[in-house]
Design a protein around this motif. Sequence first.
Motif, PDB file in Angstrom:
ATOM      1  N   GLY A 192       1.085   5.577   8.438  1.00 30.75           N
ATOM      2  CA  GLY A 192       1.180   4.199   7.989  1.00 30.75           C
ATOM      3  C   GLY A 192       1.656   4.015   6.564  1.00 30.75           C
ATOM      4  O   GLY A 192       1.807   2.873   6.115  1.00 30.75           O
ATOM      5  N   LEU A 193       1.899   5.114   5.818  1.00 30.09           N
ATOM      6  CA  LEU A 193       2.327   5.014   4.432  1.00 30.09           C
ATOM      7  C   LEU A 193       3.567   5.875   4.208  1.00 30.09           C
ATOM      8  O   LEU A 193       3.767   6.878   4.884  1.00 30.09           O
ATOM      9  N   GLU A 194       4.377   5.468   3.245  1.00 28.37           N
ATOM     10  CA  GLU A 194       5.596   6.207   2.937  1.00 28.37           C
ATOM     11  C   GLU A 194       5.260   7.567   2.337  1.00 28.37           C
ATOM     12  O   GLU A 194       4.362   7.667   1.484  1.00 28.37           O
ATOM     13  N   PRO A 195       5.941   8.641   2.749  1.00 33.33           N
ATOM     14  CA  PRO A 195       5.702   9.958   2.146  1.00 33.33           C
ATOM     15  C   PRO A 195       6.010   9.944   0.653  1.00 33.33           C
ATOM     16  O   PRO A 195       6.843   9.176   0.176  1.00 33.33           O
ATOM     17  N   VAL A 196       5.333  10.828  -0.090  1.00 31.74           N
ATOM     18  CA  VAL A 196       5.521  10.897  -1.542  1.00 31.74           C
ATOM     19  C   VAL A 196       5.781  12.340  -1.948  1.00 31.74           C
ATOM     20  O   VAL A 196       5.491  13.278  -1.200  1.00 31.74           O
ATOM     21  N   GLU A 197       6.321  12.500  -3.151  1.00 33.67           N
ATOM     22  CA  GLU A 197       6.494  13.843  -3.696  1.00 33.67           C
ATOM     23  C   GLU A 197       6.530  13.780  -5.220  1.00 33.67           C
ATOM     24  O   GLU A 197       6.783  12.726  -5.817  1.00 33.67           O
TER      25      GLU A 197
ATOM     26  N   PRO B 276       0.834  -1.219   0.000  1.00 28.38           N
ATOM     27  CA  PRO B 276       0.000   0.000   0.000  1.00 28.38           C
ATOM     28  C   PRO B 276       0.862   1.259   0.000  1.00 28.38           C
ATOM     29  O   PRO B 276       1.836   1.371   0.751  1.00 28.38           O
ATOM     30  N   ARG B 277       0.499   2.210  -0.852  1.00 20.24           N
ATOM     31  CA  ARG B 277       1.206   3.479  -0.956  1.00 20.24           C
ATOM     32  C   ARG B 277       0.199   4.613  -1.095  1.00 20.24           C
ATOM     33  O   ARG B 277      -0.969   4.394  -1.408  1.00 20.24           O
ATOM     34  N   LEU B 278       0.677   5.821  -0.870  1.00 27.45           N
ATOM     35  CA  LEU B 278      -0.183   6.975  -1.071  1.00 27.45           C
ATOM     36  C   LEU B 278      -0.452   7.174  -2.558  1.00 27.45           C
ATOM     37  O   LEU B 278       0.446   7.005  -3.389  1.00 27.45           O
ATOM     38  N   ALA B 279      -1.677   7.543  -2.880  1.00 27.69           N
ATOM     39  CA  ALA B 279      -2.058   7.874  -4.251  1.00 27.69           C
ATOM     40  C   ALA B 279      -2.766   9.225  -4.221  1.00 27.69           C
ATOM     41  O   ALA B 279      -3.580   9.487  -3.324  1.00 27.69           O
ATOM     42  N   LEU B 280      -2.451  10.082  -5.176  1.00 29.49           N
ATOM     43  CA  LEU B 280      -3.077  11.409  -5.188  1.00 29.49           C
ATOM     44  C   LEU B 280      -3.280  11.889  -6.615  1.00 29.49           C
ATOM     45  O   LEU B 280      -2.673  11.385  -7.556  1.00 29.49           O
TER      46      LEU B 280
ATOM     47  N   ARG C 295       6.623  10.112  -6.958  1.00 30.37           N
ATOM     48  CA  ARG C 295       7.684   9.248  -6.455  1.00 30.37           C
ATOM     49  C   ARG C 295       7.275   8.596  -5.145  1.00 30.37           C
ATOM     50  O   ARG C 295       6.730   9.244  -4.250  1.00 30.37           O
ATOM     51  N   SER C 296       7.527   7.274  -5.057  1.00 34.75           N
ATOM     52  CA  SER C 296       7.197   6.437  -3.892  1.00 34.75           C
ATOM     53  C   SER C 296       5.688   6.267  -3.716  1.00 34.75           C
ATOM     54  O   SER C 296       5.239   5.785  -2.683  1.00 34.75           O
ATOM     55  N   GLY C 297       4.907   6.665  -4.719  1.00 34.24           N
ATOM     56  CA  GLY C 297       3.467   6.512  -4.640  1.00 34.24           C
ATOM     57  C   GLY C 297       2.874   6.418  -6.031  1.00 34.24           C
ATOM     58  O   GLY C 297       3.549   6.020  -6.989  1.00 34.24           O
ATOM     59  N   TYR C 298       1.616   6.795  -6.150  1.00 31.90           N
ATOM     60  CA  TYR C 298       0.915   6.702  -7.422  1.00 31.90           C
ATOM     61  C   TYR C 298       0.117   7.977  -7.680  1.00 31.90           C
ATOM     62  O   TYR C 298      -0.266   8.677  -6.758  1.00 31.90           O
ATOM     63  N   GLY C 299      -0.149   8.229  -8.963  1.00 32.90           N
ATOM     64  CA  GLY C 299      -1.047   9.323  -9.302  1.00 32.90           C
ATOM     65  C   GLY C 299      -0.404  10.405 -10.143  1.00 32.90           C
ATOM     66  O   GLY C 299       0.621  10.198 -10.813  1.00 32.90           O
ATOM     67  N   LEU C 300      -1.021  11.574 -10.074  1.00 33.52           N
ATOM     68  CA  LEU C 300      -0.606  12.698 -10.912  1.00 33.52           C
ATOM     69  C   LEU C 300      -0.503  13.981 -10.106  1.00 33.52           C
ATOM     70  O   LEU C 300      -1.438  14.356  -9.406  1.00 33.52           O
TER      71      LEU C 300
ATOM     72  N   VAL D 131       2.934  29.932 -11.456  1.00 35.58           N
ATOM     73  CA  VAL D 131       3.519  30.881 -12.405  1.00 35.58           C
ATOM     74  C   VAL D 131       4.184  30.100 -13.534  1.00 35.58           C
ATOM     75  O   VAL D 131       5.054  29.256 -13.286  1.00 35.58           O
ATOM     76  N   PRO D 132       3.782  30.328 -14.795  1.00 39.86           N
ATOM     77  CA  PRO D 132       4.421  29.634 -15.916  1.00 39.86           C
ATOM     78  C   PRO D 132       5.937  29.808 -15.896  1.00 39.86           C
ATOM     79  O   PRO D 132       6.452  30.900 -15.660  1.00 39.86           O
ATOM     80  N   GLY D 133       6.655  28.709 -16.152  1.00 38.94           N
ATOM     81  CA  GLY D 133       8.114  28.725 -16.152  1.00 38.94           C
ATOM     82  C   GLY D 133       8.734  28.398 -14.812  1.00 38.94           C
ATOM     83  O   GLY D 133       9.933  28.106 -14.745  1.00 38.94           O
ATOM     84  N   ARG D 134       7.950  28.450 -13.721  1.00 38.17           N
ATOM     85  CA  ARG D 134       8.475  28.147 -12.388  1.00 38.17           C
ATOM     86  C   ARG D 134       8.285  26.656 -12.059  1.00 38.17           C
ATOM     87  O   ARG D 134       7.377  26.007 -12.583  1.00 38.17           O
ATOM     88  N   THR D 135       9.135  26.164 -11.175  1.00 33.37           N
ATOM     89  CA  THR D 135       9.117  24.754 -10.796  1.00 33.37           C
ATOM     90  C   THR D 135       8.555  24.604  -9.386  1.00 33.37           C
ATOM     91  O   THR D 135       8.890  25.383  -8.485  1.00 33.37           O
ATOM     92  N   TYR D 136       7.708  23.582  -9.206  1.00 35.03           N
ATOM     93  CA  TYR D 136       7.042  23.358  -7.917  1.00 35.03           C
ATOM     94  C   TYR D 136       7.118  21.881  -7.540  1.00 35.03           C
ATOM     95  O   TYR D 136       7.147  21.000  -8.408  1.00 35.03           O
ATOM     96  N   THR D 137       7.145  21.646  -6.232  1.00 40.83           N
ATOM     97  CA  THR D 137       7.180  20.288  -5.695  1.00 40.83           C
ATOM     98  C   THR D 137       6.028  20.097  -4.725  1.00 40.83           C
ATOM     99  O   THR D 137       5.823  20.924  -3.824  1.00 40.83           O
ATOM    100  N   LEU D 138       5.281  19.026  -4.903  1.00 36.27           N
ATOM    101  CA  LEU D 138       4.174  18.669  -4.018  1.00 36.27           C
ATOM    102  C   LEU D 138       4.618  17.515  -3.134  1.00 36.27           C
ATOM    103  O   LEU D 138       5.129  16.502  -3.638  1.00 36.27           O
ATOM    104  N   ARG D 139       4.436  17.669  -1.825  1.00 35.24           N
ATOM    105  CA  ARG D 139       4.799  16.613  -0.878  1.00 35.24           C
ATOM    106  C   ARG D 139       3.571  16.240  -0.054  1.00 35.24           C
ATOM    107  O   ARG D 139       2.813  17.121   0.371  1.00 35.24           O
ATOM    108  N   ALA D 140       3.405  14.931   0.159  1.00 31.59           N
ATOM    109  CA  ALA D 140       2.247  14.443   0.914  1.00 31.59           C
ATOM    110  C   ALA D 140       2.671  13.299   1.820  1.00 31.59           C
ATOM    111  O   ALA D 140       3.569  12.516   1.485  1.00 31.59           O
ATOM    112  N   SER D 141       2.000  13.206   2.955  1.00 31.17           N
ATOM    113  CA  SER D 141       2.259  12.114   3.898  1.00 31.17           C
ATOM    114  C   SER D 141       0.969  11.776   4.628  1.00 31.17           C
ATOM    115  O   SER D 141       0.062  12.599   4.750  1.00 31.17           O
ATOM    116  N   ALA D 142       0.885  10.534   5.107  1.00 30.70           N
ATOM    117  CA  ALA D 142      -0.256  10.071   5.894  1.00 30.70           C
ATOM    118  C   ALA D 142       0.219   8.908   6.751  1.00 30.70           C
ATOM    119  O   ALA D 142       1.170   8.188   6.387  1.00 30.70           O
TER     120      ALA D 142
END
Length: 338
Positions: A139-144, A36-40, A320-325, A126-137
């Motif tokens: 019992g499951l490994e954090p994802v980004e 089981p992994r995080l999915a978002l 990474r370390s999970g599933y989704g988009l 902002v177009p051209g800028r880079t962003y990172t999404l991080r999630a945790s819950a």
Amino acid sequence: MVLHPMKKIFPICAAALLALSGCETVVDVDTPPHTPRLALNYTLSNQPATPEYRDFFEIRDLFVSGSQGVLETRQLAGRKDATVQLFDESGQMVEQFRSRARSGYGYYGQDSLYGYYMPTRNFVGVPGRTYTLRASAAGLEPVEATLTMPAVPSIERAEYVGLSTTNNGYSSYSGRLTVSVTDNAASADYYLAYARVLDRAGRYWGEVYRDYNAPGSDGPDINLGRFQLSSADGIYSQYPFSDAGGNGQRLSFAADVQLQYRGSYDPYSPNPTIPDPAFVEVVVSSITPETYRFYQSLLRYYDTDGNPFAEPAPLHSNVRSGYGLFGGASDAVYRIAL
């Protein structure tokens, strides 16, 4: 949703014997292991998440769940305990999300649906800028996941020609929508196109749908390689387009459409008061390559669902370390007065 390691028994019928009645061979098949992994699923936009925006683009809302095995039959349940944050390229947190259940009355007997989240800072990408999404819950490994927002597309022209009006307890208008986009020859680009209807005050009035019953319509078949109108009300109604083979050329489509009212009114009133539509608003989105690949794989997965002879159609993921988009969409808006 957790897959328990065990053996399942499936009836398998040889293709050469399909014509024979009672053909069945029982084979023991090992259940694929599943961790089981995080999915978002979340799409960052260059538009502020106003109520009107969220009413239309529900498919871009953040949804978080745990993954499940391929043979799990339980209804997917969202996670309402996740911590989700968005960071810019300098590492500064620019957005965080809070859980907000959606009404689910009548949906599998549930009163509310968990797993949905809304932004608390109304951050705009902002177009051209880079962003990172991080999630945790728990019992499951954090994802980004990381993306760079694409450039805003250029809508060269959009036109709506009304053909007919129906008002039998609801408002429906039929017409022809034409959209042209100037493609950038210097880059590989990916697009999604939508249209919605606004009232005179600029509030969301309803959506624009393809009219498959219109005279001369090309029917319900969808060509995945064609620039066409998507519907914002369903994840399986996204038709992404790549400019491969036509890079730098004008991209255009014309479609018979219906404008459907989605507001509230008293259906028992003999003369329900429904506001008149005032604008058709075309939204053309430049999307990231990962967003394009995700929706392409989703359409292939949907088309092969239930077909035991179809080729495998795995869903694309950039988490990474999970599933989704974690998707990105830079929107250009073109408003047509009715």
